[in-house]
Motif scaffolding. Structure first.
Motif, PDB file in Angstrom:
ATOM      1  N   ILE A   1      40.943  35.882  44.248  1.00 39.71           N
ATOM      2  CA  ILE A   1      42.245  35.264  44.561  1.00 39.71           C
ATOM      3  C   ILE A   1      43.061  35.085  43.277  1.00 39.71           C
ATOM      4  O   ILE A   1      44.250  35.386  43.219  1.00 39.71           O
ATOM      5  CB  ILE A   1      42.048  33.923  45.295  1.00 39.71           C
ATOM      6  N   SER A   2      42.378  34.630  42.189  1.00 37.85           N
ATOM      7  CA  SER A   2      43.104  34.440  40.913  1.00 37.85           C
ATOM      8  C   SER A   2      43.650  35.765  40.409  1.00 37.85           C
ATOM      9  O   SER A   2      44.793  35.842  39.958  1.00 37.85           O
ATOM     10  CB  SER A   2      42.188  33.896  39.826  1.00 37.85           C
ATOM     11  N   ARG A   3      42.837  36.818  40.495  1.00 35.56           N
ATOM     12  CA  ARG A   3      43.308  38.128  40.014  1.00 35.56           C
ATOM     13  C   ARG A   3      44.466  38.620  40.879  1.00 35.56           C
ATOM     14  O   ARG A   3      45.392  39.248  40.384  1.00 35.56           O
ATOM     15  CB  ARG A   3      42.167  39.160  40.059  1.00 35.56           C
ATOM     16  N   GLY A   4      44.423  38.303  42.160  1.00 41.25           N
ATOM     17  CA  GLY A   4      45.491  38.713  43.079  1.00 41.25           C
ATOM     18  C   GLY A   4      46.846  38.169  42.639  1.00 41.25           C
ATOM     19  O   GLY A   4      47.878  38.832  42.769  1.00 41.25           O
ATOM     20  N   ARG A   5      46.823  36.939  42.076  1.00 37.64           N
ATOM     21  CA  ARG A   5      48.088  36.306  41.656  1.00 37.64           C
ATOM     22  C   ARG A   5      48.839  37.177  40.657  1.00 37.64           C
ATOM     23  O   ARG A   5      50.067  37.203  40.629  1.00 37.64           O
ATOM     24  CB  ARG A   5      47.803  34.942  41.012  1.00 37.64           C
ATOM     25  N   GLU A   6      48.066  37.910  39.799  1.00 38.88           N
ATOM     26  CA  GLU A   6      48.716  38.711  38.742  1.00 38.88           C
ATOM     27  C   GLU A   6      49.637  39.778  39.341  1.00 38.88           C
ATOM     28  O   GLU A   6      50.612  40.171  38.739  1.00 38.88           O
ATOM     29  CB  GLU A   6      47.650  39.377  37.856  1.00 38.88           C
ATOM     30  N   ASN A   7      49.285  40.267  40.527  1.00 31.99           N
ATOM     31  CA  ASN A   7      50.135  41.292  41.179  1.00 31.99           C
ATOM     32  C   ASN A   7      50.951  40.709  42.338  1.00 31.99           C
ATOM     33  O   ASN A   7      51.528  41.452  43.110  1.00 31.99           O
ATOM     34  CB  ASN A   7      49.266  42.436  41.733  1.00 31.99           C
TER      35      ASN A   7
END
Ligand SMILES: Nc1ncnc2c1ncn2[C@@H]1O[C@H](COP(=O)(O)OP(=O)(O)OP(=O)(O)O)[C@@H](O)[C@H]1O
Length: 604
Positions: free
Chosen positions: A104-110
């Protein structure tokens, strides 16, 4: 699934348009659509601001509520799995994100997160946008994504369709890092999408049940059609089905209803006004959302009729109402919660609305503000729906009147919640008026009404007696309703013969004023002549079945009705009427006097 192409294939396509031979057709077609949009290669999807996101999530509340259980399950199952699940609306906006927290955290970057808009036109080929475009399940892996920054993801999305209309509502998407193998992700997204659809179907079935209950409670006798929010027909009275020339207008309405009803009752009324000018509409909104629509003909909707009567008009319908209105006016000087009791159709809601209007226009009551009349049909409330309304301020009060209809018929859980609703309303300067057709005190004694709730709503009590207890007032009501019907619907002025009036005075009126209102509408529609005689009255009124008297009918009522029927059948011939009744002519004269029956016609 493994990507059908390599990064080099993608580079060649972007640079010189060379189509990789191994590319899957679904991906190629999407690349072509994306190429036509001539987009740069954004690093992330566009992101909605907080206000827009809030509005979008509110608009999609039906989908989100139905997805609640699936999201909770996915949140638990996908924890530390490298997968996250996203719920998106039909515009490809991410409404909810659950599952593995690192992903979920990595998703925020995109902006592969709340508020990110993943349409093909915004970010090129991707599972969410492509599945929405095609209306079917799609998996897009690493280099199959059209924008380079997004190639760090693998995604599988499956559509969620409205079980009532088949319309696409959104998708369930599973995303994970492109480097990891996650077999079965498309199946997983399909399974969750199916779960959401089956919850939507369950809720639709529940809503249909509520609609039928609503219709049952209204006991409407005019031609009536009941549609659910999808436009599906739930019930049509035979008289409605038999009406000519309506099919085209109705087909059009049913087609547009899902969109119109989402936008609110006013939009439905506006759209229908041109098509069914004679129709009365009732949009059924037991909670904040409309679940269906009742269309009735030749009889304006109850709500609209009720709005037109004020306290002064009510007090002109006989001594009982004059006294009740005087009491109501005294109560309006106080802030007491008011309980209005009376059998069905006696005019409780009408009195409550007239009291609300009187408060609104009272110049010396500035604290009552601009004021809304909020009616809660308690029997139709669910604790879940009510809790949601309270949580998101769907029951914002602005002074005015909170009207609780039949709280004794609400579930114990709803009754408890009503205590907080009342507290909030009173804090906002709202007057609380409760309507009940059964004694709430009795219900409290029986244990079917919460004791505390009873004492919160029964500050002062107004009781409207049934019509059969005040037969002298029946003619007044009939005249008032006939006159009002003509004012509202135009056309002829109906008049009643003495014989018809006698029959109507003797009738026990189990449906009270609503029954009277319906009778007048039916007579106006069906009668060829403007003069209504006893023989024009429906048989259940003119000749009530001897074997099936109403619960409240006394023997005297039955005798009175028999006499009226005999006089009617003999066109007022006393000798013949007495013979039929098996009594002496002199006895018949005595009985006429005792019952206050006027002879219909003078014949020897
Ligand atoms: N004083 C009146 N004069 C003429 N018509 C009236 C009067 N009071 C009420 N009505 C009409 O009678 C019908 C029933 O009224 P209303 O809906 O207020 O009754 P109710 O007691 O709230 O019914 P229920 O308990 O079944 O919900 C409505 O059509 C209303 O317009």
């Amino acid at each position: 699934m493994v990507a059908s192409i390599s990064k080099a294939d993608w580079e060649n396509f972007r640079a010189v348009g060379r189509v990789p031979p191994s590319i899957r057709e679904v991906v190629l077609q999407s690349w072509k659509r994306s190429s036509r949009l001539a987009m740069a290669s954004p690093k992330h999807a566009p992101l909605l601001g907080p206000d827009d996101l809030h509005a979008t999530r509110t608009h999609a509340r039906r989908l989100r509520q139905a997805a609640h259980a699936a999201l909770s399950k996915a949140d638990f199952l996908l924890r530390q799995s490298g997968n996250m699940m996203l719920l998106c609306d039909q515009d490809c906006v991410v409404l909810d994100a659950v599952g593995d927290s690192d992903t979920i955290s990595r998703g925020r970057e995109n902006h592969l997160h709340l508020g990110g808009k993943w349409s093909e036109s915004a970010i090129g080929t991707n599972a969410i946008g492509t599945a929405i475009h095609l209306g079917r399940s799609v998996q897009v892996d690493g280099p199959e994504h059209f924008c380079e920054e997004i190639q760090r993801w693998n995604c599988a999305a499956s559509p969620v369709k409205d079980p009532g209309t088949g319309q696409l509502l959104g998708v369930v998407n599973i995303s994970w890092s492109a480097g990891q193998k996650q077999p079965g992700s498309t199946a997983l997204s399909s399974a969750f999408a199916l779960q959401v659809e089956s919850e939507l179907a369950h809720r639709l079935a529940q809503d249909r049940q509520l609609l039928l209950q609503y219709l049952h409670q209204r006991r409407m006798s005019e031609p009536v059609l009941l549609l659910d929010r999808t436009g599906a027909e739930i019930f049509s009275s035979e008289s409605f089905a038999g009406l000519p020339d309506l099919s085209q207008a109705l087909a059009e309405l049913r087609h547009r209803l899902p969109q119109l009803i989402e936008r609110g009752a006013d939009h439905v009324a506006e759209a229908l006004a041109g098509h069914l000018p004679d129709a009365a509409l009732d949009v059924i909104e037991p909670r904040a959302d409309a679940i269906g629509l009742v269309i009735s003909l030749k009889s304006p909707s109850r709500r609209r009729r009720a709005e037109t009567l004020d306290l002064a008009q009510l007090s002109r319908t006989g001594a009982t109402m004059a006294e009740l209105v005087a009491q109501a006016q005294r109560l309006l000087e106080t802030s007491l919660p008011i309980l209005i009791e009376g059998e069905t159709g006696t005019g409780k809601a009408t009195l409550a609305r007239a009291m609300h209007e009187a408060t609104r226009t009272m110049r010396d009551a500035p604290s009552h503000g601009p004021s809304r009349f909020t009616m809660l049909e308690c029997a139709l409330l669910s604790d879940e729906g009510l809790r949601e309304d309270m949580a998101r301020d769907g029951l914002a009060f602005d002074g005015g009147t909170l009207c609780l209809d039949s709280p004794g018929r609400a579930s114990p859980a709803v009754q408890k919640l009503l205590l907080s609703v009342i507290e909030t309303a009173e804090r906002a300067g709202c007057r609380v008026i409760t309507l009940a057709s059964r004694s709430l005190f009795q219900m409290m004694q029986d244990g079917s009404l919460h004791r505390e709730l009873y004492y919160r709503i029964a500050g002062a009590r107004l009781t409207i007696p049934p019509l059969r207890e005040r037969p002298d007032e029946i003619p007044l009501y009939l005249h008032a309703i006939l006159a009002r019907h003509r004012r509202e619907n135009g056309g002829r002025e109906l008049r009643l013969t003495a014989a018809a009036m006698a029959v109507l005075r003797a009738h026990s009126w189990p449906g009270n004023l609503r029954e009277m209102q319906n009778l007048v509408s039916a007579l106006s529609a069906l009668s060829r002549s403007a003069l209504i005689d006893a023989r024009d009255l429906p048989p259940e009124i003119a000749r009530p079945e001897g074997g099936a008297p109403g619960r409240e009918d006394s023997l005297l009522d039955v005798e009175k009705t028999e006499i009226i029927a005999a006089l009617d059948a003999t066109a007022g011939n006393m000798t013949e009427a007495a013979r039929r009744l098996g009594i002496a002519r002199s006895t018949l004269y005595l009985k006429l006097e005792a019952y206050g029956i006027t002879r219909p016609r003078s014949k020897p």
